[in-house]
Design an enzyme around this catalytic site. Structure first.
Site, PDB file in Angstrom:
ATOM      1  N   ARG A 112      -0.098  31.342  17.921  1.00  0.00           N
ATOM      2  CA  ARG A 112      -0.136  30.474  19.084  1.00  0.00           C
ATOM      3  C   ARG A 112       0.002  29.022  18.643  1.00  0.00           C
ATOM      4  O   ARG A 112      -0.441  28.636  17.551  1.00  0.00           O
ATOM      5  CB  ARG A 112      -1.480  30.691  19.798  1.00  0.00           C
ATOM      6  CG  ARG A 112      -1.668  29.940  21.111  1.00  0.00           C
ATOM      7  CD  ARG A 112      -0.880  30.546  22.201  1.00  0.00           C
ATOM      8  NE  ARG A 112      -1.373  30.108  23.525  1.00  0.00           N
ATOM      9  CZ  ARG A 112      -0.592  29.752  24.522  1.00  0.00           C
ATOM     10  NH1 ARG A 112       0.719  29.756  24.378  1.00  0.00           N
ATOM     11  NH2 ARG A 112      -1.105  29.404  25.678  1.00  0.00           N
ATOM     12  N   THR A 389       7.942  33.946  29.494  1.00  0.00           N
ATOM     13  CA  THR A 389       7.574  34.493  28.216  1.00  0.00           C
ATOM     14  C   THR A 389       8.505  35.670  28.009  1.00  0.00           C
ATOM     15  O   THR A 389       9.234  36.045  28.914  1.00  0.00           O
ATOM     16  CB  THR A 389       6.090  34.913  28.314  1.00  0.00           C
ATOM     17  OG1 THR A 389       5.321  33.752  28.612  1.00  0.00           O
ATOM     18  CG2 THR A 389       5.570  35.576  27.079  1.00  0.00           C
ATOM     19  N   SER A 460      -4.286  31.845  26.383  1.00  0.00           N
ATOM     20  CA  SER A 460      -3.042  32.481  26.816  1.00  0.00           C
ATOM     21  C   SER A 460      -3.332  33.785  27.528  1.00  0.00           C
ATOM     22  O   SER A 460      -4.329  34.453  27.252  1.00  0.00           O
ATOM     23  CB  SER A 460      -2.142  32.754  25.612  1.00  0.00           C
ATOM     24  OG  SER A 460      -1.016  33.519  25.984  1.00  0.00           O
ATOM     25  N   SER A 461      -2.429  34.171  28.435  1.00  0.00           N
ATOM     26  CA  SER A 461      -2.512  35.476  29.094  1.00  0.00           C
ATOM     27  C   SER A 461      -1.688  36.539  28.379  1.00  0.00           C
ATOM     28  O   SER A 461      -1.706  37.703  28.790  1.00  0.00           O
ATOM     29  CB  SER A 461      -2.022  35.358  30.550  1.00  0.00           C
ATOM     30  OG  SER A 461      -2.863  34.519  31.307  1.00  0.00           O
ATOM     31  N   GLY A 481       5.205  36.799  32.243  1.00  0.00           N
ATOM     32  CA  GLY A 481       4.754  36.654  33.621  1.00  0.00           C
ATOM     33  C   GLY A 481       3.594  35.708  33.838  1.00  0.00           C
ATOM     34  O   GLY A 481       2.959  35.744  34.894  1.00  0.00           O
ATOM     35  N   GLY A 482       3.271  34.848  32.868  1.00  0.00           N
ATOM     36  CA  GLY A 482       2.184  33.900  33.074  1.00  0.00           C
ATOM     37  C   GLY A 482       0.873  34.605  33.351  1.00  0.00           C
ATOM     38  O   GLY A 482       0.497  35.566  32.671  1.00  0.00           O
TER      39      GLY A 482
END
Length: 577
Positions: A112, A389, A460-461, A481-482
């Protein structure tokens, strides 16, 4: 081992003609048909499912020539930086989850992005003390220190079998010789032109000299990106984090108003972490730990749902969706309070993923009535312990599996290409909490655990996930997809385990999403209108919005590998051999 690209590239000329073919169990590559989503792709030896067909083909060729799943995953990651510029990247970051057959080990690699050394808590606030969206989304301050190159190098060095030069060679050739612009790439560049066109360094990369758009069928050559990739091939990650590329990135970020320096790039590190684990109806669910919130909350929601007879309720019935939505809203409330970078804040992973905590949350769910989000607060999961993403999945013939999700955050990130590099830079700093209680670009509310600090990784998701059956990989999945990544991945898992769907049926089924605030069930258009009315009668607000996610999934069965690419986005392909 020499990876030869010419046969691969010539074979891809016929790729569009193959998209309607029926899947077969054979030695030849198979491509998932978007025309018949009831049937997955079959393969015997290895498989790659990604959002872009050329990148999938690169991965399969690596597998075919003897590389393992990690080799293929790294090759796909670099190839997507060329072929899917809106999400594939060198200038972003992500998470990689690996299952290693030898030793039956699981590893999570966190690459990340990190905040620059001069970042601070109030950097995105205006003079009135309010969050200024542009600063965290379309500005030099929006750019976090990229992690993708370090992450790919770490995975390959520790768990691959090929050299960096070998796995990056296909990406270099694609950038240098050019790719054929697909309708999907053409439309995305036109649709995001406002964000991209504002940067003088970006215009010549993605638009013609006269300012006109690339049309489908034209060739897009990325010569600067090819040179950047060659530096990485020659010098490893030092070819990105030090030297000419690092100077160009830091200079471009500062010219755009940011604070990133060459020292920030040189200091970046990717790290290995222990995956989070849970049990669901006899299966083991392995996913990404913080700073991902995805793995923790997928397990938390599955724990809440396991006590309900989901299978007998039926797939996408009102009763099933009610329980799912209620579990989602409680998990996202906890996300707002507790999740952040574990190197900076204590995240109660054990408490959040414990079955006893989930049982207490589930006991408060009314089986016939929605709970208003205003009545839901973050729980008490003690103890603490010392949308654009892209995802891809890879399985090889030895039983190794890779689930990788990486991103620039928004489509094309900040839109800023570092001058002379061809590298698009992220706007991941928007994933920090600019101000506690203020929604980010995906409407997610965060707290102090996710506030900006130097060297910190934003929450983050992204949720790369591997489901195990009898200690062997069974389902490898994930999605972009956030904020909806977590619930999209959850539903693929439930469709397979609870409802007995094959991987393509599980992929194509209608999806919903609830994230606590706004207090609504977001539903896809394909949700049955009668089901929608039943949910509204329970007190839910149901809002129909565009489709969610783009899962790339592989299932391991006794008959072979089954894979499916999501039909919700164009250009994806699952390939096997």
């Amino acid at each position: 081992m020499k990876i030869v690209m010419k046969p691969l590239l010539s074979a891809l000329v016929a790729l569009p003609l193959m998209l309607g073919a029926q899947p077969v169990q054979a030695e030849q590559p198979s491509i998932y048909s978007h025309m018949d989503v009831a049937h997955p792709v079959w393969a015997a030896n290895g498989m790659v499912a990604s959002q872009e067909a050329l990148a999938s083909a690169v991965g399969v060729e690596i597998l075919r020539q003897g590389g393992n799943a990690v080799d293929a995953a790294v090759a796909v990651g670099f190839a997507l930086a060329v072929t899917l510029p809106r999400a594939g990247n060198l200038g972003g970051g992500g998470f990689m989850l690996l299952h290693l057959a030898e030793g039956n080990r699981d590893v999570a690699i966190d690459y990340r992005e990190m905040a620059p050394a001069k970042a601070h808590r109030d950097m995105f606030l205006n003079e009135q003390g309010e969050a200024e969206a542009k600063l965290s989304r379309e500005h030099g301050l929006a750019v976090g220190v990229p992690g993708t190159v370090k992450g790919m190098e770490l995975a390959l060095k520790n768990y691959g079998t090929l050299s960096l030069k070998q796995v990056i060679a296909p990406a270099i050739e694609l950038a240098e010789k050019g790719i054929t612009v697909t309708p999907d790439l053409s439309s995305s560049l036109q649709g995001l032109k406002r964000r991209l066109w504002q940067w003088p360094s970006t215009r010549p990369v993605f638009y013609h000299p006269d300012g006109s758009d690339y049309q489908a069928g034209e060739r897009l050559v990325q010569a600067d990106l090819a040179r950047s990739l060659k530096r990485i091939a020659e010098h490893g990650s030092d070819g990105f984090y030090k030297g000419e590329t690092a100077r160009q990135i830091a200079r471009s970020v500062r010219q755009a108003g940011g604070v990133m320096t060459e020292a920030d790039l040189a200091a970046y590190t990717a790290v290995e972490r222990q995956p989070v684990r849970g049990q669901y109806r006899g299966y083991e669910v392995i996913s990404m730990p913080p700073p991902s919130s995805g793995g923790v909350h997928i397990i938390q929601m599955l724990n809440m749902l396991e006590g309900q007879p989901i299978s007998s309720m039926g797939a996408n019935s009102a009763q099933t969706l009610h329980w799912m939505a209620e579990s989602m809203r409680r998990a996202y409330a906890d996300r707002s309070e507790y999740l952040g970078d574990p190197d900076f804040t204590q995240v109660p992973v054990t408490g959040l993923t414990s079955r006893s905590y989930a049982k207490a949350l589930a006991a408060a769910i009314n089986p016939n009535k929605a709970t208003p989000s205003s009545d839901i607060k973050p729980g008490n999961p003690i103890p603490y312990e010392s949308d654009q993403t892209t995802h891809y999945s890879v399985v090889d013939k030895w039983g190794n599996a890779v689930s990788n999700t990486y991103t620039l955050n928004f489509s094309y990130g900040s839109g800023l290409v570092a001058e002379g590099t061809g590298i698009l830079l992220n706007n991941e700093m928007d994933d920090f909490s600019a101000k506690p209680g203020t929604p980010n670009g995906f409407g997610l509310i965060g707290g102090e655990a996710n506030e900006v600090q130097p060297g910190k990784r934003p929450l983050s998701s992204m949720s790369p996930t591997i489901v195990m059956k009898q200690q062997q990989p069974f389902l490898v999945t994930g999605s972009p997809g956030g904020s909806r990544i977590i619930t999209t991945t959850l539903q693929v898992i439930m469709n397979v385990i609870d409802h007995g769907m094959n991987v393509a049926e599980a992929t194509a089924a209608s999806r919903i999403h609830h994230q606590w605030w706004p207090d609504e069930i977001r539903a896809e258009k394909s949700l049955n209108p009668d089901t929608k009315r039943l949910l509204e009668a329970m007190g839910h607000k149901v809002t129909v919005k565009p489709s969610m996610g783009s899962t790339q999934s592989i299932m391991v069965t006794e008959q072979g590998l089954l894979g499916a690419s999501d039909p919700r986005r164009r250009g994806a392909a699952t390939l096997g051999y």
